[in-house]
Design a protein around this motif. Structure first.
Motif, mmCIF file in Angstrom:
data_model
loop_
_atom_site.group_PDB
_atom_site.id
_atom_site.type_symbol
_atom_site.label_atom_id
_atom_site.label_comp_id
_atom_site.label_asym_id
_atom_site.label_seq_id
_atom_site.Cartn_x
_atom_site.Cartn_y
_atom_site.Cartn_z
ATOM 1 N N HIS A 444 0.797 -1.227 0.000
ATOM 2 C CA HIS A 444 0.000 0.000 0.000
ATOM 3 C C HIS A 444 0.836 1.287 0.000
ATOM 4 O O HIS A 444 0.337 2.349 -0.371
ATOM 5 C CB HIS A 444 -0.913 0.035 1.226
ATOM 6 N N ARG A 445 2.074 1.205 0.429
ATOM 7 C CA ARG A 445 2.855 2.394 0.743
ATOM 8 C C ARG A 445 3.039 3.325 -0.463
ATOM 9 O O ARG A 445 2.847 4.538 -0.341
ATOM 10 C CB ARG A 445 4.216 1.962 1.311
ATOM 11 N N PHE A 446 3.426 2.796 -1.618
ATOM 12 C CA PHE A 446 3.659 3.655 -2.775
ATOM 13 C C PHE A 446 2.414 4.471 -3.102
ATOM 14 O O PHE A 446 2.491 5.696 -3.313
ATOM 15 C CB PHE A 446 4.072 2.821 -3.991
ATOM 16 N N PHE A 447 1.281 3.822 -3.120
ATOM 17 C CA PHE A 447 0.052 4.502 -3.517
ATOM 18 C C PHE A 447 -0.422 5.470 -2.437
ATOM 19 O O PHE A 447 -1.022 6.502 -2.747
ATOM 20 C CB PHE A 447 -1.013 3.474 -3.872
ATOM 21 N N ASP A 448 -0.131 5.168 -1.182
ATOM 22 C CA ASP A 448 -0.418 6.130 -0.110
ATOM 23 C C ASP A 448 0.408 7.399 -0.290
ATOM 24 O O ASP A 448 -0.091 8.524 -0.125
ATOM 25 C CB ASP A 448 -0.116 5.513 1.260
ATOM 26 N N LEU A 449 1.681 7.231 -0.606
ATOM 27 C CA LEU A 449 2.547 8.395 -0.803
ATOM 28 C C LEU A 449 2.101 9.226 -2.001
ATOM 29 O O LEU A 449 2.099 10.462 -1.958
ATOM 30 C CB LEU A 449 3.999 7.942 -0.985
ATOM 31 N N VAL A 450 1.708 8.551 -3.064
ATOM 32 C CA VAL A 450 1.278 9.273 -4.272
ATOM 33 C C VAL A 450 -0.002 10.046 -4.015
ATOM 34 O O VAL A 450 -0.095 11.248 -4.313
ATOM 35 C CB VAL A 450 1.089 8.291 -5.443
ATOM 36 N N ARG A 451 -1.008 9.389 -3.444
ATOM 37 C CA ARG A 451 -2.316 10.048 -3.309
ATOM 38 C C ARG A 451 -2.287 11.189 -2.291
ATOM 39 O O ARG A 451 -3.140 12.084 -2.343
ATOM 40 C CB ARG A 451 -3.397 9.026 -2.938
ATOM 41 N N THR A 452 -1.307 11.178 -1.380
ATOM 42 C CA THR A 452 -1.204 12.245 -0.381
ATOM 43 C C THR A 452 -0.127 13.262 -0.731
ATOM 44 O O THR A 452 0.193 14.144 0.079
ATOM 45 C CB THR A 452 -0.906 11.653 1.012
ATOM 46 N N GLY A 453 0.448 13.154 -1.933
ATOM 47 C CA GLY A 453 1.406 14.151 -2.397
ATOM 48 C C GLY A 453 2.757 14.108 -1.713
ATOM 49 O O GLY A 453 3.481 15.116 -1.694
ATOM 50 N N ARG A 454 3.143 12.949 -1.166
ATOM 51 C CA ARG A 454 4.405 12.856 -0.423
ATOM 52 C C ARG A 454 5.438 11.974 -1.103
ATOM 53 O O ARG A 454 6.494 11.682 -0.532
ATOM 54 C CB ARG A 454 4.133 12.330 0.991
ATOM 55 N N ALA A 455 5.168 11.527 -2.319
ATOM 56 C CA ALA A 455 6.056 10.561 -2.964
ATOM 57 C C ALA A 455 7.420 11.156 -3.302
ATOM 58 O O ALA A 455 8.457 10.534 -3.061
ATOM 59 C CB ALA A 455 5.383 10.002 -4.216
ATOM 60 N N ALA A 456 7.439 12.363 -3.865
ATOM 61 C CA ALA A 456 8.708 12.953 -4.310
ATOM 62 C C ALA A 456 9.681 13.153 -3.156
ATOM 63 O O ALA A 456 10.901 13.035 -3.338
ATOM 64 C CB ALA A 456 8.440 14.275 -5.029
ATOM 65 N N GLN A 457 9.164 13.455 -1.970
ATOM 66 C CA GLN A 457 10.059 13.708 -0.842
ATOM 67 C C GLN A 457 10.499 12.433 -0.129
ATOM 68 O O GLN A 457 11.390 12.472 0.725
ATOM 69 C CB GLN A 457 9.377 14.638 0.163
ATOM 70 N N ASN A 458 9.912 11.299 -0.491
ATOM 71 C CA ASN A 458 10.230 10.051 0.203
ATOM 72 C C ASN A 458 10.847 8.968 -0.674
ATOM 73 O O ASN A 458 11.541 8.090 -0.160
ATOM 74 C CB ASN A 458 8.964 9.481 0.852
ATOM 75 N N ILE A 459 10.594 9.009 -1.976
ATOM 76 C CA ILE A 459 11.056 7.944 -2.862
ATOM 77 C C ILE A 459 12.201 8.457 -3.721
ATOM 78 O O ILE A 459 12.040 9.410 -4.504
ATOM 79 C CB ILE A 459 9.908 7.433 -3.758
ATOM 80 N N ASP A 460 13.366 7.838 -3.597
ATOM 81 C CA ASP A 460 14.527 8.226 -4.406
ATOM 82 C C ASP A 460 14.213 8.055 -5.888
ATOM 83 O O ASP A 460 13.715 7.004 -6.317
ATOM 84 C CB ASP A 460 15.739 7.367 -4.040
ATOM 85 N N GLY A 461 14.526 9.082 -6.660
ATOM 86 C CA GLY A 461 14.342 9.015 -8.103
ATOM 87 C C GLY A 461 12.959 9.360 -8.594
ATOM 88 O O GLY A 461 12.723 9.427 -9.812
ATOM 89 N N PHE A 462 12.029 9.591 -7.681
ATOM 90 C CA PHE A 462 10.646 9.884 -8.071
ATOM 91 C C PHE A 462 10.574 11.273 -8.703
ATOM 92 O O PHE A 462 11.066 12.259 -8.142
ATOM 93 C CB PHE A 462 9.733 9.819 -6.853
ATOM 94 N N THR A 463 9.960 11.364 -9.883
ATOM 95 C CA THR A 463 9.793 12.632 -10.582
ATOM 96 C C THR A 463 8.334 13.049 -10.538
ATOM 97 O O THR A 463 7.451 12.314 -10.998
ATOM 98 C CB THR A 463 10.239 12.505 -12.050
ATOM 99 N N SER A 464 8.076 14.219 -9.981
ATOM 100 C CA SER A 464 6.705 14.722 -9.905
ATOM 101 C C SER A 464 6.147 14.953 -11.298
ATOM 102 O O SER A 464 6.882 15.249 -12.241
ATOM 103 C CB SER A 464 6.661 16.031 -9.105
ATOM 104 N N ASN A 465 4.837 14.800 -11.409
ATOM 105 C CA ASN A 465 4.125 14.947 -12.678
ATOM 106 C C ASN A 465 4.542 13.907 -13.707
ATOM 107 O O ASN A 465 4.356 14.091 -14.912
ATOM 108 C CB ASN A 465 4.311 16.355 -13.253
#
Length: 492
Positions: A444-465
């Motif tokens: 569940h974690r990846f999708f929780d981070l994405v839907r709450t707008g916290r993915a870029a600050q927590n996942i290495d290499g994640f590109t917003s938009n």
């Protein structure tokens, strides 16, 4: 539904004409298989087709495993940096539209949609008592598979009460995800209003499962008031937390009072790498397993999906969940005389919730036929989703949000000393943190981070938009005549 297997290959075979000695005589050969258009003549036909739709739930093992690897909870692992390249790329956020695992998720989820839609396409053909129960389960399954597709890919082709057949790809378009969610909501509301609260057969969908998934779908759309209402109904019963967290992911913990919806697996039939989605076992369990392990309790596996130190350290002192959720293999091996080999990106940790246990039959390839059920929706998850919904809705009810959150924490710590009393944004952060701890290793974690707008600050290499969704498999765009626009940031 455990230990139930049905292969459904509803293929129309035309009668063939075999010419003899260059003359005008020929022999008409009757079809060997059932014609899909002539099926559904009895209740048994509908029930068999329904089992076929349930069957594709087992293919979601890949969604769970890869979804966890995409997050900040785990690394890809495996044998080497080239072991299953598609998984390694997703872990590094370097994945492209040419990725076997993403193609599998797309294809297997649409196969599930098609099987559910096959039933619904012919729902009016034959009447029998209790048909509404079959239709309600089929609509839940369609919603479940479409929810996965929207989570992963955003806008996807939407088919309602009809199958997607060869040739349709030239005409069908990607449907805006808001419209797909609207259909998901309709299907789940129908299922919730039609299905019973309990089922005689384990694994069958209930009204509670439908409401829980409905609440989750609302949460993913930031419809917090609607989510709170749906989830409160699930919390009203008949579900509860089990007292002992340590048994939840063991065989004796399957289909417990905490399980709102559980994907059933069995080790009674063999499987092979040629058709992973055909396995009746939980393939992810073997992939998550300890590499070349010898010792008590566990069986070997391929050392994928290895938890990172930060996930292990996120647990507070006294939290009983840490060592149940994450296996510290170095400490365990030293204490129990076990041996193992270190795989690629070895962290010293394994996903203890979903690794192979000793004592299973594991027919065929032992790494592909583990019987561990996937707890798709747990009551603890429902409590935390409801806590978030009440905290984030337009007129917050932080008192109720605290109550739901602290039910989960009291089990974890065995006391009330660790209750959360914060409110507002601070409470939101506590709920987010608790979801990571309670649900680590469950996909569940990846999708929780994405839907709450916290993915870029927590996942290495994640590109917003870009990385909020995954690319549409290139082959699917090609098969559609290159008419579909690729998701933003990806190029074919």
């Amino acid at each position: 539904m455990k230990k139930t297997k049905l292969y459904l290959g509803f293929i129309t075979i035309l009668a063939s004409a075999v010419f003899v000695a260059c003359g005008d005589d020929f022999v008409e050969v009757d079809p060997i298989n059932e014609n899909s258009e002539d099926f559904f003549n009895s209740e048994e036909d509908y029930q068999e087709a329904l089992v076929g739709a349930y069957d594709l739930l087992q293919a979601t093992y890949l969604n769970v495993m890869v979804g966890e690897i995409a997050s900040d909870n785990t690394l890809a692992g495996g044998e080497s940096a080239t072991d299953t390249p598609g998984i390694q790329q997703i872990d590094n956020m370097t994945h492209t539209p040419v990725n076997q695992q993403l193609r599998d998720i797309w294809g297997w989820m649409f196969a599930g949609v098609n099987r559910a839609n096959y039933i619904l396409e012919f729902q009016d053909k034959t009447d029998f008592s209790g048909k509404d129960q079959v239709i309600a389960q089929a609509r839940f399954l369609r919603a479940y598979f479409y929810f996965e597709l929207v989570k992963w890919f955003g806008d996807v082709p939407l088919a309602v009460d009809q199958r997607l057949l060869f040739g349709d790809q030239f005409n069908i378009e990607r449907t805006p995800k808001a419209e797909v969610y609207a259909q998901i909501e309709q299907d789940l509301i129908f299922a919730a209003e039609t299905l019973p609260a309990t089922q005689a057969q384990q694994g069958r969908i209930t009204s509670g499962a439908a409401r829980a998934l409905l609440g989750k779908a609302y949460l993913y759309q930031d419809k917090f008031t609607e989510a709170a209402d749906a989830l409160d109904q699930v919390i009203a019963g008949p579900y509860d937390l089990v007292d002992d967290y340590s048994i939840i992911f063991e065989q004796e913990g399957e289909n417990s009072i905490e399980s709102v919806f559980e994907v059933q697996y069995t080790d009674k039939e063999g499987a092979g790498f040629g058709c992973l989605q055909c396995s009746e076992g939980n393939v992810a369990v073997g992939f998550n397993g300890i590499r070349n392990y010898s010792g008590p309790l566990f069986d070997s596996g391929f050392s994928f999906n290895v938890p990172v130190q930060a996930a292990y350290d996120a647990f507070e002192p006294g939290d009983s969940r840490r060592d149940i959720a994450i296996l510290n293999i170095e400490e365990f091996a030293a204490a129990n005389g076990a041996t193992y080999n270190e795989g690629f990106e070895h962290t010293g940790f394994y996903n203890r919730k979903y690794i192979a246990r000793k004592g299973d039959a594991n027919l065929g390839d032992a790494n592909l036929t583990n019987p561990n059920n996937y707890r798709s929706i747990r009551f603890a998850d429902v409590l935390l989703m409801a806590a978030e919904a009440h905290n984030r809705k337009a007129n917050p009810n932080d008192g109720l949000a605290q109550q739901y959150l602290n039910r989960v924490r009291r089990r974890a710590f065995g006391d009330t000393d660790h209750d959360i009393t914060a409110s507002g944004a601070a409470l939101t952060d506590f709920i987010y943190a608790e979801r990571r701890l309670e649900l680590v290793g469950e996909g569940h974690r990846f999708f929780d981070l994405v839907r709450t707008g916290r993915a870029a600050q927590n996942i290495d290499g994640f590109t917003s938009n870009k990385n909020e969704v995954f690319p549409i498999p290139a082959i699917e765009i090609e098969l559609a005549g290159n008419r579909w626009e690729q998701n933003q940031g990806y190029t074919n």
